[in-house]
Design an enzyme around this catalytic site. Structure first.
Site, PDB file in Angstrom:
ATOM      1  N   ASP A 141       0.242 -26.170 -19.730  1.00  0.00           N
ATOM      2  CA  ASP A 141       0.484 -26.561 -18.338  1.00  0.00           C
ATOM      3  C   ASP A 141      -0.190 -27.902 -18.073  1.00  0.00           C
ATOM      4  OD1 ASP A 141       0.755 -26.320 -15.374  1.00  0.00           O
ATOM      5  OD2 ASP A 141       1.362 -24.290 -15.861  1.00  0.00           O
ATOM      6  N   SER A 168       7.145 -20.616 -11.741  1.00  0.00           N
ATOM      7  CA  SER A 168       5.871 -21.000 -12.350  1.00  0.00           C
ATOM      8  C   SER A 168       4.758 -20.035 -11.972  1.00  0.00           C
ATOM      9  CB  SER A 168       5.447 -22.399 -11.890  1.00  0.00           C
ATOM     10  OG  SER A 168       6.159 -23.380 -12.576  1.00  0.00           O
ATOM     11  N   HIS A 215      -1.205 -27.402 -10.655  1.00  0.00           N
ATOM     12  CA  HIS A 215      -0.301 -26.382 -11.197  1.00  0.00           C
ATOM     13  C   HIS A 215      -0.970 -25.560 -12.309  1.00  0.00           C
ATOM     14  CE1 HIS A 215       3.481 -25.115 -13.305  1.00  0.00           C
ATOM     15  NE2 HIS A 215       4.020 -25.186 -12.100  1.00  0.00           N
TER      16      HIS A 215
END
Ligand SMILES: *[C@@H]1O[C@H](CO)[C@@H](O)[C@H](O)[C@H]1NC(C)=O
Ligand SMILES: *[C@@H]1O[C@H](CO)[C@@H](O)[C@H](O)[C@H]1NC(C)=O
Ligand SMILES: *[C@@H]1O[C@H](CO)[C@@H](O)[C@H](O)[C@H]1NC(C)=O
Ligand SMILES: *[C@@H]1O[C@H](CO)[C@@H](O)[C@H](O)[C@H]1NC(C)=O
Ligand SMILES: *[C@@H]1O[C@H](CO)[C@@H](O)[C@H](O)[C@H]1NC(C)=O
Ligand SMILES: *[C@@H]1O[C@H](CO)[C@@H](O)[C@H](O)[C@H]1NC(C)=O
Ligand SMILES: *[C@@H]1O[C@H](CO)[C@@H](O)[C@H](O)[C@H]1NC(C)=O
Length: 791
Positions: A130, A542, A208
């Site tokens: 990620d 996600s 994220h």
């Protein structure tokens, strides 16, 4: 182990010591796969040109090398001895305080016996590929943990960030940016390019990666909430006892496939057990998709790979990460929301928001639609979307502005309204985004409302010259029904590459999920927003993907010897298709959702921890599956011509090179030696037959992982299809594996309407043995999807 590592790194430096030349515009990134791997790859490539760059990645475990070279050299490259495939790089995109209560693992923030039975994922190592990690977050701390588990040999690379430190919870961190730097994707699509600091450390500058990694394996952190009051509760990963490792391969503009592949190879070597990949590119054939190839290598090595299905819904065939060895996760809502009502003319519509409640709420203000508030020389099309500089401050000052979703970021619309002097915003879905609304940390009082509700507001705006209204927002509310609901953005099946494999596999919470965040960015991710939060709310597949990765961690702790396919089967066959109102799970329009939205259903971790039976898919099964896709039998769309022969010849195939595959007789697998059945015969936990003409029979094998016992089958037939399972009863001893067939016949007396897809299920159950307490019985459920019209 440390010394061995140093030696192999040194060897790598020497191996890749070819001269580097500056990147040229015509150069592209490729992974070249060899069989066998050449002794001197640099020298071999130098016979073509000296004008190439070999990226400093060790991909020998998958017989690959990453090279930047002018595409004019491709024909020569393909003819080099041992080269079996040249796969171009692709740009992939990166696509919780309450969710574990909703999933039944926690109860009012307390650990349930089921969660405890899997020891919260202790000794499992979860890696996320990620945007990196914010190591100072409380979600990544736990000093009371013992040293890293045996078998872990991953480093903590600081790069240029001397403040970056791993610890007993966050046991590893690495970054992969060579592909991103070389591929020319920097600053692609208007996204600002990553900073030099971002490219040279594992620290998360996007938010994220911290969010996803903490959702999978973050520690238990009491009192986590967004902006101090929204959704306050215990933040935790699905496996709060697990160790986590961050593999940074994604940046603001996206992730290079080459960086992802290098990260997967490194994570497997380091010793991770579970990999969570909240990223995706448009659907691609499995042999040209670097993520699918890397995932195959990981699964062969015993690592379960969980991927997001994508945020391109609700249109059909938008799901990505489609390979059968990947566990593919769609997104759905929870029973929590963040209400923000808009009241006008005696009517109230109900939206969602995380707007700071210190902003003026509850009093009436004039309302104006963005379309009517356009600045001079600005089309109403732009101002209705509240695009930057599209609003006229004279028309907007002191008013609530109604903005339509789309084109620019949701939170940016609020900023545009605020800049123009507006006091609030109603963010309205259009028809395509339907009912799915998202609670965002807006910079002013705001409410995000569904399309159908906004129609009422627009009607009111048209009915009067002086529309008035107010927004009333409160903190989280719980017990929302129905939940789960499939999110509009969640990508849908059928599988665009092999429709015989149902995708997505499962759905999990992915709307308004609260988890750890980066201290380097604002909660809206917008540059003008200078707020910083340790926990933030995000939505997307996600977010659902790491929920499932955390549950995989629990299964890995409870059943360390299980294959990735057994873990995946346990999660799929125990999934639930009923919502908390007792009705079938709905989609974003309120219609009954189908397996193309949720796969096998909504994940039920408590049931997954005791599945009874599993479908184990072996490497030989995957080989047969790939052989069954032979071009002569079943043409694959859009497959590069130079890969076609590989499908017909698995003695030198791309899959074979990853680790040689051998058949039962010890011979290298060759598709030409078939028959290898059909793709729908892969021993998969769901059943999809995309072209049923007359009659078809598929095979499956079930393995007992519980007590010995008798299972009976119960079939729910898809409309217009007769389904016969043989045998209809199976007795399983300890660890026994048994075969059965599922025969499907078009019911000539009642053919399905429109020849469209129809849905049913096959359920194996040992309920008879649990007459006294049916809740202890096992239900091993496979959705069945069938289409009778071919093509
Ligand atoms: C650290 O930064 C310098 C200059 O910005 C750069 O040349 C170097 O490659 C970076 N180091 C790493 C490990 O990325
Ligand atoms: C830290 O780890 C210990 C031992 O594994 C565990 O008992 C404890 O609950 C963990 N604490 C947090 C905050 O997760
Ligand atoms: C705003 O919502 C709160 C909580 O639901 C309620 O108590 C209050 O009366 C509402 N205010 C108005 C003006 O509707
Ligand atoms: C309207 O928005 C589009 C998309 O952002 C932009 O390209 C265009 O320039 C805008 N029109 C005006 C007149 O600013
Ligand atoms: C929103 O409206 C609904 C229905 O009118 C009401 O039940 C709820 O309490 C309201 N919530 C707020 C925050 O005003
Ligand atoms: C599915 O979920 C619903 C709602 O939580 C629950 O009532 C039902 O018992 C579940 N079904 C199964 C088979 O676990
Ligand atoms: C299949 O592999 C063999 C070597 O194992 C090779 O001789 C043959 O040319 C290959 N066939 C195709 C179609 O690639």
């Amino acid at each position: 182990m440390g010394a061995g590592k140093a030696v192999s790194l040194l060897a790598l430096v020497l191996l890749f010591a070819l001269q580097t030349t500056p990147a040229s515009a015509d150069k592209k990134l490729y992974v070249i796969f060899f069989s066998p791997f050449p002794a001197f790859p640099n020298a071999l490539l130098a016979t073509i040109t000296s004008d190439l760059t070999i990226l400093p990645y060790d991909l020998r475990a998958i017989s690959g090398i990453a090279v930047q070279i002018d595409q004019g050299f491709l024909p020569l490259l393909r003819q080099l001895p041992g080269v079996i495939a040249v796969v171009p790089d692709t740009l992939y995109k990166p696509l919780t305080t309450h969710s574990w209560d909703f999933l039944g693992l926690a109860s009012n923030g307390q650990i349930t016996p089921a969660w405890a039975s899997a020891r919260l994922g202790v000794d499992t190592i979860i890696g996320a590929i990620d945007t990196g990690v914010w190591p100072e977050s409380l979600s990544f701390q736990n000093d009371t943990m013992p040293n890293a588990p045996l078998g872990w040999c991953g480093p903590c690379e600081k790069g240029n960030d001397t403040t970056f430190q791993c610890n007993r919870k966050l046991i590893g961190a690495r970054f992969f940016s060579e592909g991103m730097k070389a591929s020319g994707a920097l600053g692609d699509g208007g996204t600002p390019p990553p900073s030099q600091a971002d490219l040279s450390s594992p620290r998360d500058y996007v938010g994220h990666g911290s969010h996803t990694l903490s959702t999978a394996g973050g520690s238990l952190v009491p009192g986590a909430s967004v902006l101090g009051h929204h959704g306050r509760g215990v933040a935790a990963g699905g496996s709060p006892g697990a160790r986590v490792a961050a593999y940074k391969a994604c940046y603001g503009p996206g992730c290079s496939g080459v960086d992802i592949l290098a990260a997967i190879v490194a994570a497997v070597a380091d010793g991770v057990h579970v990999l969570s990949l909240s990223l995706g590119a448009p659907p691609a054939d499995y042999l040209t998709d670097l993520t699918a190839l890397g995932a195959f290598f990981a699964v062969q090595s015993g690592v379960t790979v969980v991927c997001a299905a994508g945020n391109s819904g609700p249109q059909p065939s938008t799901a990505t990460n489609l390979a059968p060895w990947i566990l593919t996760v769609g997104a759905s809502t929870m029973d929590r929301d963040f209400p923000a009502n808009v009241s006008f003319n005696g009517d109230t519509i109900q939206g969602q928001s995380l707007a700071d409640s210190t902003l003026p709420i509850g009093q009436p203000y004039p309302i104006i639609s963005g379309g009517k508030a356009n600045a001079a020389n600005q089309p109403t099309g732009n101002s209705s979307l509240c695009l930057p500089s599209s609003l006229d401050p004279a028309k907007v000052k002191g008013k609530i502005v109604v903005c339509v979703r789309g084109v620019n970021a949701r939170a940016e619309k609020g900023f545009v309204v605020k800049q123009a002097g507006g006091v609030g915003m109603v963010l309205c879905n259009d028809a395509s985004t339907g009912d799915t609304v998202v609670a965002d940390a807006h910079v002013l009082a705001a409410a995000h409302c569904s399309y159908s509700q906004c129609v009422r507001l627009f009607n009111y705006l048209q009915s009067t010259n002086d529309p008035l209204g107010y927004i009333n927002a409160t903190d989280a509310s719980f017990g929302v029904k129905p939940a789960p609901k499939i999110a509009a953005f969640s990508s849908r099946g059928p599988n665009a590459i092999t429709p015989q494999i149902l995708k997505p596999d499962i759905t999990a919470p992915g709307v308004s999920v609260i988890a750890a965040y980066s201290g380097a960015v604002s909660p809206t991710e917008l540059p003008f927003d200078d707020r910083r939060v340790p926990y933030n709310i995000m939505s997307g597949t996600s977010m659902s993907c790491p929920h499932v990765a955390g549950i995989v961690g629990l299964l890995k702790t409870k059943y360390p010897a299980w294959s990735p396919a057994m873990i995946k089967s346990a999660i799929m066959t125990t999934a639930n298709t009923t919502a908390n109102d007792g009705n079938p799970i709905q989609d974003e329009t309120g219609a009954v959702a189908t397996p193309f939205g949720y796969g096998s259903g909504h994940v039920d971790p408590v049931k997954a921890l005791d599945p009874g039976l599993v479908y184990d898919t072996t490497l030989l099964d995957y080989t047969n599956f790939l052989c069954s896709l032979k071009p002569t039998q079943n043409p694959l769309p859009s497959l590069p011509v130079d890969l076609l022969p590989l499908l017909g010849n698995l003695s030198q195939p791309l899959v074979g090179l990853l680790l040689p595959l051998f058949d039962a007789a010890g011979e290298p697998c060759k598709c030409s030696k078939g028959p290898y059945g059909r793709p729908e015969d892969l021993n998969y936990p769901s059943i999809a037959v995309p072209c049923l003409s007359g009659s078809a029979t598929v095979k499956r094998r079930l393995k007992n992982v519980g007590a010995p016992g008798k299972y009976r089958v119960k079939v729910t037939e898809p409309a217009g299809i007769k389904v016969t399972v043989v045998p209809s009863e199976l007795y399983f001893g300890v660890g026994e594996e048994k075969e059965f067939t599922v025969k499907m016949d078009v019911d000539v007396n009642a053919p399905a309407a429109n020849n469209d897809y129809v849905f049913g299920s096959v359920v194996w159950s040992d309920a008879a043995a649990y007459a006294s307490d049916v809740s202890k019985a096992h239900r091993v459920r496979s959705p069945v999807v069938v289409k009778t019209k071919c093509g």
